[in-house]
Design a protein around this motif. Sequence first.
Motif, PDB file in Angstrom:
ATOM      1  N   HIS A   1       0.844  -1.204   0.000  1.00  0.00           N
ATOM      2  CA  HIS A   1       0.000   0.000   0.000  1.00  0.00           C
ATOM      3  C   HIS A   1       0.875   1.249   0.000  1.00  0.00           C
ATOM      4  O   HIS A   1       0.624   2.194  -0.767  1.00  0.00           O
ATOM      5  N   ALA A   2       1.910   1.242   0.835  1.00  0.00           N
ATOM      6  CA  ALA A   2       2.816   2.401   0.872  1.00  0.00           C
ATOM      7  C   ALA A   2       3.544   2.569  -0.452  1.00  0.00           C
ATOM      8  O   ALA A   2       3.770   3.689  -0.927  1.00  0.00           O
ATOM      9  N   GLY A   3       3.923   1.447  -1.078  1.00  0.00           N
ATOM     10  CA  GLY A   3       4.621   1.500  -2.346  1.00  0.00           C
ATOM     11  C   GLY A   3       3.762   2.030  -3.467  1.00  0.00           C
ATOM     12  O   GLY A   3       4.238   2.745  -4.361  1.00  0.00           O
ATOM     13  N   ARG A   4       2.459   1.715  -3.437  1.00  0.00           N
ATOM     14  CA  ARG A   4       1.549   2.210  -4.477  1.00  0.00           C
ATOM     15  C   ARG A   4       1.420   3.729  -4.438  1.00  0.00           C
ATOM     16  O   ARG A   4       1.184   4.360  -5.460  1.00  0.00           O
ATOM     17  N   ARG A   5       1.571   4.299  -3.246  1.00  0.00           N
ATOM     18  CA  ARG A   5       1.457   5.751  -3.127  1.00  0.00           C
ATOM     19  C   ARG A   5       2.605   6.475  -3.822  1.00  0.00           C
ATOM     20  O   ARG A   5       2.471   7.635  -4.199  1.00  0.00           O
ATOM     21  N   VAL A   6       3.732   5.783  -3.972  1.00  0.00           N
ATOM     22  CA  VAL A   6       4.915   6.375  -4.630  1.00  0.00           C
ATOM     23  C   VAL A   6       5.410   5.420  -5.710  1.00  0.00           C
ATOM     24  O   VAL A   6       6.614   5.197  -5.872  1.00  0.00           O
ATOM     25  N   LEU A   7       4.461   4.880  -6.471  1.00  0.00           N
ATOM     26  CA  LEU A   7       4.779   3.767  -7.371  1.00  0.00           C
ATOM     27  C   LEU A   7       5.803   4.134  -8.435  1.00  0.00           C
ATOM     28  O   LEU A   7       6.687   3.323  -8.748  1.00  0.00           O
ATOM     29  N   ASN A   8       5.719   5.324  -8.988  1.00  0.00           N
ATOM     30  CA  ASN A   8       6.675   5.699 -10.038  1.00  0.00           C
ATOM     31  C   ASN A   8       8.108   5.675  -9.519  1.00  0.00           C
ATOM     32  O   ASN A   8       9.029   5.227 -10.212  1.00  0.00           O
ATOM     33  N   ALA A   9       8.293   6.147  -8.298  1.00  0.00           N
ATOM     34  CA  ALA A   9       9.634   6.147  -7.708  1.00  0.00           C
ATOM     35  C   ALA A   9      10.098   4.718  -7.435  1.00  0.00           C
ATOM     36  O   ALA A   9      11.276   4.381  -7.635  1.00  0.00           O
ATOM     37  N   VAL A  10       9.183   3.867  -6.973  1.00  0.00           N
ATOM     38  CA  VAL A  10       9.532   2.469  -6.722  1.00  0.00           C
ATOM     39  C   VAL A  10       9.961   1.775  -7.998  1.00  0.00           C
ATOM     40  O   VAL A  10      10.985   1.073  -8.047  1.00  0.00           O
ATOM     41  N   ILE A  11       9.199   1.970  -9.070  1.00  0.00           N
ATOM     42  CA  ILE A  11       9.518   1.346 -10.355  1.00  0.00           C
ATOM     43  C   ILE A  11      10.877   1.825 -10.866  1.00  0.00           C
ATOM     44  O   ILE A  11      11.674   1.035 -11.383  1.00  0.00           O
ATOM     45  N   ALA A  12      11.147   3.125 -10.711  1.00  0.00           N
ATOM     46  CA  ALA A  12      12.428   3.670 -11.152  1.00  0.00           C
ATOM     47  C   ALA A  12      13.593   3.000 -10.438  1.00  0.00           C
ATOM     48  O   ALA A  12      14.629   2.695 -11.054  1.00  0.00           O
ATOM     49  N   GLN A  13      13.443   2.736  -9.144  1.00  0.00           N
ATOM     50  CA  GLN A  13      14.499   2.075  -8.390  1.00  0.00           C
ATOM     51  C   GLN A  13      14.664   0.621  -8.797  1.00  0.00           C
ATOM     52  O   GLN A  13      15.791   0.134  -8.972  1.00  0.00           O
ATOM     53  N   LEU A  14      13.578  -0.075  -8.989  1.00  0.00           N
ATOM     54  CA  LEU A  14      13.647  -1.479  -9.387  1.00  0.00           C
ATOM     55  C   LEU A  14      14.288  -1.647 -10.772  1.00  0.00           C
ATOM     56  O   LEU A  14      14.972  -2.635 -11.034  1.00  0.00           O
TER      57      LEU A  14
END
Length: 385
Positions: free
Chosen positions: A366-379
């Motif tokens: 849930h926390a990751g979905r709130r900042v999903l673009n940033a998470v995807i960029a890191q992955l």
Amino acid sequence: MRSSDPGFGIYVHWPFCKAKCPYCDFNSHVRHEPVDASSFADALARELAWFGARTKGRKVDSIFFGGGTPSLMPPAAVGRVLDRIAELWTVAPDAEVTLEANPTSVEAKNFAGYRAAGVNRVSVGVQALADADLKALGRQHTAEEALGAFRLAAKTFPRVSFDLIYARPGQTVAQWQSELARALGEQQGHMSLYQLTIEEGTRYADLHRLGKLVVPDEDVAAELYDVTQELTAKAGLQAYEVSNHAAPGHESRHNLIYWRYGDYAGVGPGAHSRIDEGSRRLALATERHPETWRAQVEARGHGVIEETMIETSDQAAEYLLMGLRIAEGIDLARYSALSGRPPSHLAELTEMGLVSVKGDRLVATHAGRRVLNAVIAQLAAAGAS
């Protein structure tokens, strides 16, 4: 809900609208003279044949009429397209056939005709339940008219979606709570709840740039998102995708094909496709201008103006971008096969509580979905995995 085979879908784009909404950056066009629906339906049928030759042997799991405003299509035109699809492919007995509908009384009159033509799901663009906000959004209906059309749709089709936009200019958390609660009392198993985004090239972007349009700031937008998740979950509608909520069995099968990075053929002006041909994955796009597209189809059987092979590294990026939007996440083995390596910064993001590994799947929390673009960029970044 998860499937190892994402399936194959067909997207049909009807580009015409009564008016251009100020927030919309889709390929939509207003014509002040009557549209020759028959000739455009014929062109869609012809372009379908071109795609049929490219995808022989595929079984169609879903069909989606989007736009533009496909509820401006005469039911006979919808039937013409569906009949052509059935001639060209094997259509699954339980195939989902969705049509996006504006909830004006004039368009609602076509619902029975669409059902008779083979449509079994509609996505009703209510967008707001406040008349002043509907007017600001450029919508051609009132809240009561929208609710009336939605109720008629629910009586006509086996499955319906109630679609709203939130984080609108001046909208407070309390206002959204009240509006969403009202909508939850009407919904029939599926809701698409989109945060308003300011898209370049729209009237809203111009107004926002001039300081004449103020939308909720990031903190308020995050609170609106959290309220959305809380109220829909309490109502039994799980967030199977970032902006989509459904009771079990009511998920949009067509959109799941996109999010699972499956294959789809897109016909009509400005439509996009992703098709596997042997070991190659292709991206195709058609001419955006409706009359130009139609002329190209009449001349050569299709309006495709771009066809490129997607490198495996780019496939990995697209799979990550689409797959982490859904609750089931991505298959780690599939991602690693495409990218040549596991996701980057996985341990770090897991420790931060932004992603989690569940068996062979990687999902955003849930926390990751709130900042999903940033998470995807890191992955996706080169670096430690």
